[in-house]
Scaffold this motif. Structure first.
Motif, short mmCIF file in Angstrom:
data_model
loop_
_atom_site.label_atom_id
_atom_site.label_comp_id
_atom_site.label_asym_id
_atom_site.label_seq_id
_atom_site.Cartn_x
_atom_site.Cartn_y
_atom_site.Cartn_z
N GLY A 1 0.99 -1.25 -0.08
CA GLY A 1 0.08 -0.14 0.06
C GLY A 1 0.71 1.20 0.09
N GLN A 2 1.84 1.21 0.71
CA GLN A 2 2.81 2.47 0.73
C GLN A 2 3.46 2.61 -0.58
N GLY A 3 3.87 1.54 -1.27
CA GLY A 3 4.51 1.62 -2.59
C GLY A 3 3.61 2.03 -3.60
N GLN A 4 2.26 1.88 -3.59
CA GLN A 4 1.26 2.14 -4.24
C GLN A 4 0.91 3.63 -4.20
N THR A 5 1.51 4.28 -3.00
CA THR A 5 1.32 5.68 -3.07
C THR A 5 2.11 6.48 -3.71
N LEU A 6 3.21 5.87 -4.29
CA LEU A 6 4.25 6.81 -5.29
C LEU A 6 3.55 6.59 -6.66
N SER A 7 2.68 5.98 -6.93
CA SER A 7 2.31 6.12 -8.51
C SER A 7 2.02 7.33 -8.97
N GLY A 8 1.57 8.26 -8.30
CA GLY A 8 1.18 9.66 -8.87
C GLY A 8 2.60 10.45 -9.24
N LEU B 1 5.55 8.71 -9.75
CA LEU B 1 6.16 7.96 -10.85
C LEU B 1 5.71 8.34 -12.06
N HIS B 2 4.07 8.63 -12.12
CA HIS B 2 3.52 9.09 -13.23
C HIS B 2 4.06 10.40 -13.89
N ALA B 3 4.22 11.40 -12.62
CA ALA B 3 4.55 12.53 -13.13
C ALA B 3 6.16 12.65 -13.53
#
Length: 62
Positions: free
Chosen positions: A11-18, A20-22
């Motif tokens: 869940g903590q790793g998924q918070t980086l998706s924004g 990483l997309h930027a």
């Protein structure tokens, strides 16, 4: 045959998706690395028209 491995983000790793997309969007908008002083020294040229070449340093003899 090697064993099958499945990876997943926490869940903590998924918070980086924004973020990483930027970074992906920025990288696609800026594909070429900037010309730095170091890269200009290697070619002996400065960027831009009509500029003189950067003098090369002479090696000291030992």
């Amino acid at each position: 045959m090697p064993p099958r491995v499945v990876y997943a983000l926490t869940g903590q790793g998924q918070t980086l998706s924004g973020i990483l997309h930027a970074m992906l969007v920025w990288g696609e908008a800026n594909p070429d690395p900037p010309r730095t002083l170091r890269s200009r020294r290697r070619t002996g040229r400065r960027s831009g028209p009509g500029r003189a070449a950067i003098p090369r340093r002479r090696r000291r003899r030992r």
